[in-house]
Write an enzyme that holds these catalytic residues in place. Structure first.
Site, PDB file in Angstrom:
ATOM      1  N   PRO A  10     -32.073 -70.839 -30.573  1.00 28.07           N
ATOM      2  CA  PRO A  10     -32.848 -72.058 -30.312  1.00 28.07           C
ATOM      3  C   PRO A  10     -34.066 -72.056 -31.231  1.00 28.07           C
ATOM      4  CG  PRO A  10     -33.290 -70.411 -28.614  1.00 28.07           C
ATOM      5  CD  PRO A  10     -32.245 -69.823 -29.516  1.00 28.07           C
ATOM      6  N   GLN A  71     -31.789 -74.439 -22.581  1.00 31.20           N
ATOM      7  CA  GLN A  71     -32.830 -73.443 -22.307  1.00 31.20           C
ATOM      8  C   GLN A  71     -33.980 -74.029 -21.487  1.00 31.20           C
ATOM      9  OE1 GLN A  71     -35.739 -71.787 -25.311  1.00 31.20           O
ATOM     10  NE2 GLN A  71     -34.483 -69.965 -25.035  1.00 31.20           N
ATOM     11  N   CYS A 101     -41.284 -67.250 -25.881  1.00 28.98           N
ATOM     12  CA  CYS A 101     -42.106 -68.152 -26.687  1.00 28.98           C
ATOM     13  C   CYS A 101     -43.556 -67.648 -26.762  1.00 28.98           C
ATOM     14  CB  CYS A 101     -42.067 -69.564 -26.116  1.00 28.98           C
ATOM     15  SG  CYS A 101     -42.990 -70.711 -27.132  1.00 28.98           S
TER      16      CYS A 101
HETATM   17  C1  LIG Z   1     -39.815 -72.793 -35.527  1.00 29.75           C
HETATM   18  C2  LIG Z   1     -39.260 -71.909 -34.436  1.00 29.75           C
HETATM   19  C3  LIG Z   1     -38.970 -72.466 -33.201  1.00 29.75           C
HETATM   20  C4  LIG Z   1     -38.454 -71.663 -32.167  1.00 29.75           C
HETATM   21  N1  LIG Z   1     -38.140 -72.239 -30.956  1.00 29.75           N
HETATM   22  C5  LIG Z   1     -37.616 -71.467 -29.975  1.00 29.75           C
HETATM   23  C6  LIG Z   1     -37.225 -72.022 -28.722  1.00 29.75           C
HETATM   24  O1  LIG Z   1     -37.342 -73.251 -28.468  1.00 29.75           O
HETATM   25  N2  LIG Z   1     -36.720 -71.179 -27.776  1.00 29.75           N
HETATM   26  C7  LIG Z   1     -36.566 -69.826 -28.011  1.00 29.75           C
HETATM   27  O2  LIG Z   1     -36.100 -69.097 -27.138  1.00 29.75           O
HETATM   28  N3  LIG Z   1     -36.894 -69.291 -29.188  1.00 29.75           N
HETATM   29  C8  LIG Z   1     -37.392 -70.063 -30.168  1.00 29.75           C
HETATM   30  N4  LIG Z   1     -37.709 -69.499 -31.373  1.00 29.75           N
HETATM   31  C9  LIG Z   1     -37.395 -68.084 -31.620  1.00 29.75           C
HETATM   32  C10 LIG Z   1     -36.007 -67.933 -32.264  1.00 29.75           C
HETATM   33  O3  LIG Z   1     -34.992 -68.351 -31.365  1.00 29.75           O
HETATM   34  C11 LIG Z   1     -35.742 -66.461 -32.654  1.00 29.75           C
HETATM   35  O4  LIG Z   1     -35.807 -65.668 -31.508  1.00 29.75           O
HETATM   36  C12 LIG Z   1     -36.755 -65.960 -33.677  1.00 29.75           C
HETATM   37  O5  LIG Z   1     -36.930 -66.890 -34.729  1.00 29.75           O
HETATM   38  C13 LIG Z   1     -36.299 -64.609 -34.268  1.00 29.75           C
HETATM   39  O6  LIG Z   1     -35.061 -64.727 -34.888  1.00 29.75           O
HETATM   40  P1  LIG Z   1     -34.954 -64.862 -36.492  1.00 29.75           P
HETATM   41  O7  LIG Z   1     -35.800 -63.770 -37.089  1.00 29.75           O
HETATM   42  O8  LIG Z   1     -33.475 -64.736 -36.757  1.00 29.75           O
HETATM   43  O9  LIG Z   1     -35.500 -66.209 -36.855  1.00 29.75           O
HETATM   44  C14 LIG Z   1     -38.235 -70.283 -32.397  1.00 29.75           C
HETATM   45  C15 LIG Z   1     -38.530 -69.733 -33.654  1.00 29.75           C
HETATM   46  C16 LIG Z   1     -39.044 -70.523 -34.657  1.00 29.75           C
HETATM   47  C17 LIG Z   1     -39.341 -69.883 -36.005  1.00 29.75           C
END
Ligand SMILES: Cc1cc2nc3c(=O)[nH]c(=O)nc-3n(C[C@H](O)[C@H](O)[C@H](O)COP(=O)(O)O)c2cc1C
Length: 315
Positions: A10, A71, A101
Protein backbone atom coordinates in the site's frame (compact mmCIF):
# COMPACT_ATOMS: atom_id res chain seq x y z
CA UNK A 1 0.91 -19.78 -8.53
CA UNK A 2 4.20 -20.57 -6.80
CA UNK A 3 4.34 -21.58 -3.13
CA UNK A 4 5.24 -18.07 -2.02
CA UNK A 5 3.54 -14.72 -2.23
CA UNK A 6 4.55 -11.40 -3.70
CA UNK A 7 2.36 -8.56 -2.46
CA UNK A 8 2.13 -5.04 -3.87
CA UNK A 9 2.56 -2.62 -0.95
CA UNK A 10 0.00 0.00 0.00
CA UNK A 11 1.32 3.47 -0.81
CA UNK A 12 -0.82 6.47 -0.06
CA UNK A 13 -0.74 9.05 -2.80
CA UNK A 14 0.68 6.81 -5.49
CA UNK A 15 -0.59 3.22 -5.44
CA UNK A 16 -4.25 3.91 -6.11
CA UNK A 17 -6.57 1.65 -8.03
CA UNK A 18 -5.22 2.84 -11.41
CA UNK A 19 -1.68 1.91 -10.38
CA UNK A 20 -2.87 -1.41 -8.95
CA UNK A 21 -4.58 -2.15 -12.25
CA UNK A 22 -1.43 -1.31 -14.26
CA UNK A 23 1.03 -3.21 -12.10
CA UNK A 24 -1.13 -6.30 -11.68
CA UNK A 25 -1.56 -6.41 -15.47
CA UNK A 26 2.22 -6.38 -15.79
CA UNK A 27 1.95 -9.32 -13.43
CA UNK A 28 3.65 -11.31 -10.71
CA UNK A 29 1.54 -10.16 -7.75
CA UNK A 30 -0.66 -12.40 -5.62
CA UNK A 31 -2.29 -9.54 -3.80
CA UNK A 32 -2.55 -5.79 -3.35
CA UNK A 33 -3.39 -3.71 -0.29
CA UNK A 34 -5.15 -0.35 -0.51
CA UNK A 35 -3.88 2.93 0.89
CA UNK A 36 -4.99 3.23 4.51
CA UNK A 37 -8.51 4.26 5.48
CA UNK A 38 -8.37 6.17 8.76
CA UNK A 39 -10.84 5.10 11.45
CA UNK A 40 -11.30 7.43 14.41
CA UNK A 41 -14.60 7.35 16.26
CA UNK A 42 -17.32 6.31 13.84
CA UNK A 43 -18.51 3.86 11.31
CA UNK A 44 -17.49 5.33 7.98
CA UNK A 45 -19.92 5.73 5.09
CA UNK A 46 -19.54 3.14 2.35
CA UNK A 47 -18.43 5.79 -0.14
CA UNK A 48 -15.16 6.14 1.80
CA UNK A 49 -14.40 2.46 1.18
CA UNK A 50 -15.44 2.60 -2.46
CA UNK A 51 -13.14 5.59 -2.94
CA UNK A 52 -10.16 3.76 -1.40
CA UNK A 53 -11.01 0.51 -3.10
CA UNK A 54 -13.10 0.86 -6.28
CA UNK A 55 -12.29 -2.83 -6.83
CA UNK A 56 -15.04 -3.56 -4.25
CA UNK A 57 -17.41 -3.01 -7.17
CA UNK A 58 -15.74 -5.81 -9.12
CA UNK A 59 -15.50 -8.58 -6.55
CA UNK A 60 -12.56 -7.06 -4.68
CA UNK A 61 -10.18 -7.81 -7.55
CA UNK A 62 -8.20 -5.77 -10.06
CA UNK A 63 -9.14 -6.31 -13.73
CA UNK A 64 -6.23 -8.79 -13.89
CA UNK A 65 -7.93 -10.81 -11.13
CA UNK A 66 -5.60 -9.94 -8.25
CA UNK A 67 -7.37 -9.63 -4.85
CA UNK A 68 -7.18 -6.28 -3.07
CA UNK A 69 -7.24 -6.21 0.73
CA UNK A 70 -8.52 -3.01 2.29
CA UNK A 71 -6.32 -1.41 4.91
CA UNK A 72 -7.71 0.17 8.08
CA UNK A 73 -5.71 2.42 10.41
CA UNK A 74 -6.85 3.38 13.88
CA UNK A 75 -6.39 2.80 17.58
CA UNK A 76 -9.92 2.10 18.76
CA UNK A 77 -10.74 -1.63 18.66
CA UNK A 78 -14.51 -1.05 18.66
CA UNK A 79 -14.57 1.28 15.66
CA UNK A 80 -11.96 -0.76 13.83
CA UNK A 81 -14.23 -3.78 14.30
CA UNK A 82 -17.36 -1.93 13.15
CA UNK A 83 -15.65 -0.74 9.99
CA UNK A 84 -14.26 -4.21 9.34
CA UNK A 85 -17.86 -5.46 9.37
CA UNK A 86 -18.78 -2.85 6.77
CA UNK A 87 -15.89 -4.10 4.65
CA UNK A 88 -17.12 -7.66 4.95
CA UNK A 89 -20.58 -6.57 3.74
CA UNK A 90 -18.96 -4.77 0.81
CA UNK A 91 -17.15 -7.96 -0.19
CA UNK A 92 -13.54 -7.11 0.69
CA UNK A 93 -11.38 -10.22 0.10
CA UNK A 94 -9.30 -9.37 3.17
CA UNK A 95 -8.69 -6.70 5.78
CA UNK A 96 -5.24 -5.38 6.62
CA UNK A 97 -4.47 -3.31 9.70
CA UNK A 98 -1.84 -0.58 9.54
CA UNK A 99 0.57 -0.35 12.48
CA UNK A 100 3.41 1.15 10.46
CA UNK A 101 2.49 4.63 9.30
CA UNK A 102 5.10 7.11 10.63
CA UNK A 103 3.14 10.27 9.75
CA UNK A 104 2.86 12.81 12.59
CA UNK A 105 -0.77 13.60 11.81
CA UNK A 106 -1.73 9.95 11.84
CA UNK A 107 0.29 9.15 14.96
CA UNK A 108 -1.18 12.16 16.79
CA UNK A 109 -4.65 10.82 16.11
CA UNK A 110 -3.77 7.45 17.68
CA UNK A 111 -3.03 5.28 14.68
CA UNK A 112 -0.14 3.78 12.74
CA UNK A 113 3.32 3.13 14.18
CA UNK A 114 2.70 4.96 17.48
CA UNK A 115 0.69 1.89 18.53
CA UNK A 116 3.83 -0.25 18.35
CA UNK A 117 4.77 1.19 21.75
CA UNK A 118 1.81 -0.76 23.18
CA UNK A 119 1.86 -4.42 22.13
CA UNK A 120 -1.29 -5.13 24.14
CA UNK A 121 -3.27 -2.56 22.16
CA UNK A 122 -1.96 -3.96 18.90
CA UNK A 123 -3.19 -7.35 20.06
CA UNK A 124 -6.58 -5.96 21.12
CA UNK A 125 -7.17 -4.20 17.80
CA UNK A 126 -6.30 -7.30 15.77
CA UNK A 127 -8.42 -9.47 18.05
CA UNK A 128 -11.42 -7.14 17.78
CA UNK A 129 -11.23 -7.03 13.98
CA UNK A 130 -10.69 -10.79 13.79
CA UNK A 131 -13.72 -11.46 15.98
CA UNK A 132 -15.91 -9.01 14.04
CA UNK A 133 -15.73 -10.70 10.64
CA UNK A 134 -16.29 -14.25 9.36
CA UNK A 135 -13.39 -16.65 9.91
CA UNK A 136 -12.92 -17.11 6.15
CA UNK A 137 -11.98 -13.44 5.69
CA UNK A 138 -8.24 -12.99 6.15
CA UNK A 139 -7.23 -10.37 8.70
CA UNK A 140 -3.61 -9.30 8.30
CA UNK A 141 -1.39 -6.82 10.12
CA UNK A 142 1.36 -4.61 8.75
CA UNK A 143 3.95 -3.46 11.26
CA UNK A 144 7.43 -2.00 11.49
CA UNK A 145 10.22 -3.40 13.70
CA UNK A 146 9.10 -1.02 16.41
CA UNK A 147 8.67 2.65 17.23
CA UNK A 148 12.09 3.75 18.54
CA UNK A 149 13.84 0.36 18.39
CA UNK A 150 12.98 -3.30 17.91
CA UNK A 151 12.95 -4.26 21.60
CA UNK A 152 9.17 -4.95 21.57
CA UNK A 153 9.11 -6.83 18.29
CA UNK A 154 8.77 -10.28 19.86
CA UNK A 155 5.86 -9.10 22.05
CA UNK A 156 4.14 -7.37 19.16
CA UNK A 157 4.44 -10.30 16.78
CA UNK A 158 3.39 -12.87 19.41
CA UNK A 159 0.39 -10.69 20.25
CA UNK A 160 -0.67 -10.42 16.61
CA UNK A 161 -0.41 -14.17 16.24
CA UNK A 162 -2.34 -14.83 19.48
CA UNK A 163 -5.05 -12.45 18.29
CA UNK A 164 -5.69 -14.74 15.33
CA UNK A 165 -4.21 -12.79 12.43
CA UNK A 166 -3.91 -14.76 9.20
CA UNK A 167 -0.57 -13.22 8.26
CA UNK A 168 1.66 -10.32 9.10
CA UNK A 169 3.93 -8.15 7.07
CA UNK A 170 6.99 -6.63 8.70
CA UNK A 171 8.58 -3.52 7.23
CA UNK A 172 12.15 -4.05 8.37
CA UNK A 173 12.67 -0.59 9.86
CA UNK A 174 11.49 1.23 12.95
CA UNK A 175 9.36 4.36 12.85
CA UNK A 176 12.55 6.22 13.81
CA UNK A 177 14.28 4.94 10.67
CA UNK A 178 11.53 6.40 8.48
CA UNK A 179 12.30 5.30 4.94
CA UNK A 180 16.07 5.62 5.06
CA UNK A 181 18.17 2.68 3.90
CA UNK A 182 19.13 0.10 4.96
CA UNK A 183 16.29 -2.22 5.87
CA UNK A 184 17.13 -4.60 8.70
CA UNK A 185 15.83 -7.87 7.24
CA UNK A 186 17.82 -9.92 9.77
CA UNK A 187 15.67 -8.43 12.57
CA UNK A 188 12.68 -10.21 11.03
CA UNK A 189 14.79 -13.36 10.98
CA UNK A 190 15.08 -13.17 14.78
CA UNK A 191 11.32 -13.40 15.41
CA UNK A 192 10.25 -15.48 12.41
CA UNK A 193 11.32 -18.89 13.88
CA UNK A 194 8.98 -18.30 16.84
CA UNK A 195 5.91 -17.65 14.68
CA UNK A 196 3.72 -20.12 12.86
CA UNK A 197 1.66 -17.65 10.84
CA UNK A 198 3.06 -16.57 7.46
CA UNK A 199 5.36 -13.56 7.72
CA UNK A 200 5.94 -11.28 4.75
CA UNK A 201 9.20 -9.32 4.62
CA UNK A 202 9.11 -5.74 3.36
CA UNK A 203 11.48 -2.86 2.90
CA UNK A 204 14.19 -1.72 0.50
CA UNK A 205 13.64 -4.40 -2.15
CA UNK A 206 14.57 -2.62 -5.37
CA UNK A 207 16.02 -5.47 -7.40
CA UNK A 208 15.97 -9.24 -7.81
CA UNK A 209 19.23 -9.43 -5.85
CA UNK A 210 17.63 -7.47 -2.97
CA UNK A 211 14.68 -9.87 -3.02
CA UNK A 212 16.95 -12.90 -2.74
CA UNK A 213 18.93 -11.29 0.08
CA UNK A 214 15.79 -10.20 1.95
CA UNK A 215 14.50 -13.77 1.79
CA UNK A 216 17.79 -15.18 3.05
CA UNK A 217 18.23 -12.71 5.92
CA UNK A 218 14.61 -12.64 7.06
CA UNK A 219 13.90 -16.34 6.60
CA UNK A 220 10.66 -15.33 4.83
CA UNK A 221 9.62 -16.73 1.47
CA UNK A 222 6.91 -14.09 0.99
CA UNK A 223 7.77 -10.50 0.11
CA UNK A 224 5.99 -7.17 -0.15
CA UNK A 225 7.28 -4.73 -2.75
CA UNK A 226 6.74 -0.98 -2.37
CA UNK A 227 8.86 1.72 -3.98
CA UNK A 228 10.80 -0.97 -5.88
CA UNK A 229 7.57 -1.93 -7.67
CA UNK A 230 7.14 1.64 -8.85
CA UNK A 231 10.72 2.06 -9.97
CA UNK A 232 10.85 -1.38 -11.68
CA UNK A 233 7.28 -2.11 -12.84
CA UNK A 234 8.03 -5.76 -13.66
CA UNK A 235 10.08 -6.44 -10.52
CA UNK A 236 7.66 -9.14 -9.34
CA UNK A 237 7.86 -10.90 -12.73
CA UNK A 238 11.65 -10.71 -12.65
CA UNK A 239 11.78 -12.15 -9.10
CA UNK A 240 9.50 -15.02 -10.12
CA UNK A 241 11.65 -15.76 -13.15
CA UNK A 242 14.82 -15.86 -11.04
CA UNK A 243 13.24 -18.09 -8.42
CA UNK A 244 12.09 -20.44 -11.19
CA UNK A 245 15.61 -20.43 -12.68
CA UNK A 246 14.37 -18.81 -15.91
CA UNK A 247 16.04 -16.08 -17.94
CA UNK A 248 14.19 -12.77 -18.00
CA UNK A 249 14.83 -9.43 -19.68
CA UNK A 250 13.26 -6.53 -17.76
CA UNK A 251 11.01 -4.09 -19.59
CA UNK A 252 12.82 -1.41 -21.53
CA UNK A 253 11.87 2.28 -21.18
CA UNK A 254 10.13 1.99 -24.56
CA UNK A 255 7.91 -0.70 -23.03
CA UNK A 256 7.30 1.20 -19.80
CA UNK A 257 6.43 4.51 -21.47
CA UNK A 258 3.00 3.32 -22.75
CA UNK A 259 2.16 2.32 -19.16
CA UNK A 260 3.00 5.82 -17.97
CA UNK A 261 0.88 7.34 -20.72
CA UNK A 262 -2.01 5.03 -19.82
CA UNK A 263 -1.65 5.99 -16.16
CA UNK A 264 -1.65 9.69 -16.99
CA UNK A 265 -4.67 9.31 -19.27
CA UNK A 266 -6.73 7.40 -16.72
CA UNK A 267 -5.83 9.73 -13.86
CA UNK A 268 -6.56 12.82 -15.92
CA UNK A 269 -10.04 11.48 -16.62
CA UNK A 270 -10.78 10.18 -13.14
CA UNK A 271 -9.03 12.52 -10.74
CA UNK A 272 -7.72 15.64 -12.52
CA UNK A 273 -7.18 17.43 -9.19
CA UNK A 274 -4.42 15.12 -8.03
CA UNK A 275 -3.31 13.58 -11.34
CA UNK A 276 -0.25 15.83 -11.81
CA UNK A 277 1.15 15.06 -8.37
CA UNK A 278 0.58 11.29 -8.74
CA UNK A 279 2.27 11.20 -12.15
CA UNK A 280 5.27 13.17 -10.90
CA UNK A 281 5.46 10.94 -7.86
CA UNK A 282 5.70 7.86 -10.11
CA UNK A 283 8.51 9.55 -12.06
CA UNK A 284 10.48 10.08 -8.87
CA UNK A 285 10.64 6.30 -8.59
CA UNK A 286 11.00 5.45 -12.31
CA UNK A 287 14.05 7.70 -12.65
CA UNK A 288 15.92 5.43 -10.28
CA UNK A 289 15.73 2.61 -12.83
CA UNK A 290 15.53 4.47 -16.15
CA UNK A 291 17.81 7.41 -17.13
CA UNK A 292 15.13 8.42 -19.69
CA UNK A 293 12.67 8.95 -16.83
CA UNK A 294 15.14 11.27 -15.10
CA UNK A 295 15.39 13.44 -18.22
CA UNK A 296 11.61 13.58 -18.55
CA UNK A 297 11.17 14.27 -14.84
CA UNK A 298 13.39 17.34 -15.07
CA UNK A 299 11.19 18.53 -17.93
CA UNK A 300 7.80 17.98 -16.22
CA UNK A 301 8.56 18.63 -12.57
CA UNK A 302 7.17 22.17 -12.55
CA UNK A 303 4.12 21.41 -14.67
CA UNK A 304 0.76 21.58 -12.93
CA UNK A 305 -1.72 20.30 -15.49
CA UNK A 306 -2.02 16.60 -16.22
CA UNK A 307 -2.72 17.30 -19.92
CA UNK A 308 0.48 19.32 -20.19
CA UNK A 309 2.48 16.54 -18.54
CA UNK A 310 0.95 13.94 -20.83
CA UNK A 311 1.80 15.95 -23.94
CA UNK A 312 5.39 16.30 -22.70
CA UNK A 313 5.66 12.55 -22.05
CA UNK A 314 4.30 11.59 -25.46
CA UNK A 315 6.40 14.16 -27.37
C1 LIG B 1 4.55 7.44 -0.33
C2 LIG B 1 4.33 6.25 0.57
C3 LIG B 1 3.04 5.98 1.01
C4 LIG B 1 2.81 4.87 1.85
N1 LIG B 1 1.52 4.59 2.25
C5 LIG B 1 1.29 3.51 3.03
C6 LIG B 1 -0.02 3.15 3.43
O1 LIG B 1 -1.04 3.80 3.08
N2 LIG B 1 -0.17 2.05 4.24
C7 LIG B 1 0.91 1.30 4.65
O2 LIG B 1 0.74 0.31 5.36
N3 LIG B 1 2.15 1.60 4.26
C8 LIG B 1 2.37 2.66 3.46
N4 LIG B 1 3.64 2.95 3.06
C9 LIG B 1 4.74 2.03 3.41
C10 LIG B 1 4.96 0.99 2.30
O3 LIG B 1 3.83 0.13 2.19
C11 LIG B 1 6.20 0.12 2.60
O4 LIG B 1 6.01 -0.54 3.82
C12 LIG B 1 7.47 0.96 2.66
O5 LIG B 1 7.55 1.85 1.57
C13 LIG B 1 8.72 0.05 2.66
O6 LIG B 1 8.76 -0.74 1.52
P1 LIG B 1 9.71 -0.34 0.28
O7 LIG B 1 11.07 -0.05 0.83
O8 LIG B 1 9.63 -1.54 -0.63
O9 LIG B 1 9.12 0.89 -0.34
C14 LIG B 1 3.89 4.05 2.24
C15 LIG B 1 5.18 4.34 1.78
C16 LIG B 1 5.41 5.42 0.97
C17 LIG B 1 6.83 5.69 0.50
Amino acid sequence: MDPYKLVLAPMEGVVDHTMRDLLTRVGGYDRCVTEFVRVVDRQLPTRVFYRACPELLTGGKTPAGTPVYVQLLGGNPLYMALNAQVLERLGAPGIDINFGCPSKTVNNSDGGSVLLREPQRVHDIVQAVRAAVSPQIPVTAKIRLGFKDSSLLADITQGIQAAGASEMCIHARTKQHGYLPPAYWAEIGKVKPHLHLPVIANGEIWSVADAIQARTESGCVDLMLGRGALSFPDLAVAIRARLAGEAYTPLSWAQVLPLVVQYATELEARAPQYAASFIKQWFTYLRRQYPEAETLFQHIKRMKLPGEIKTAIIA
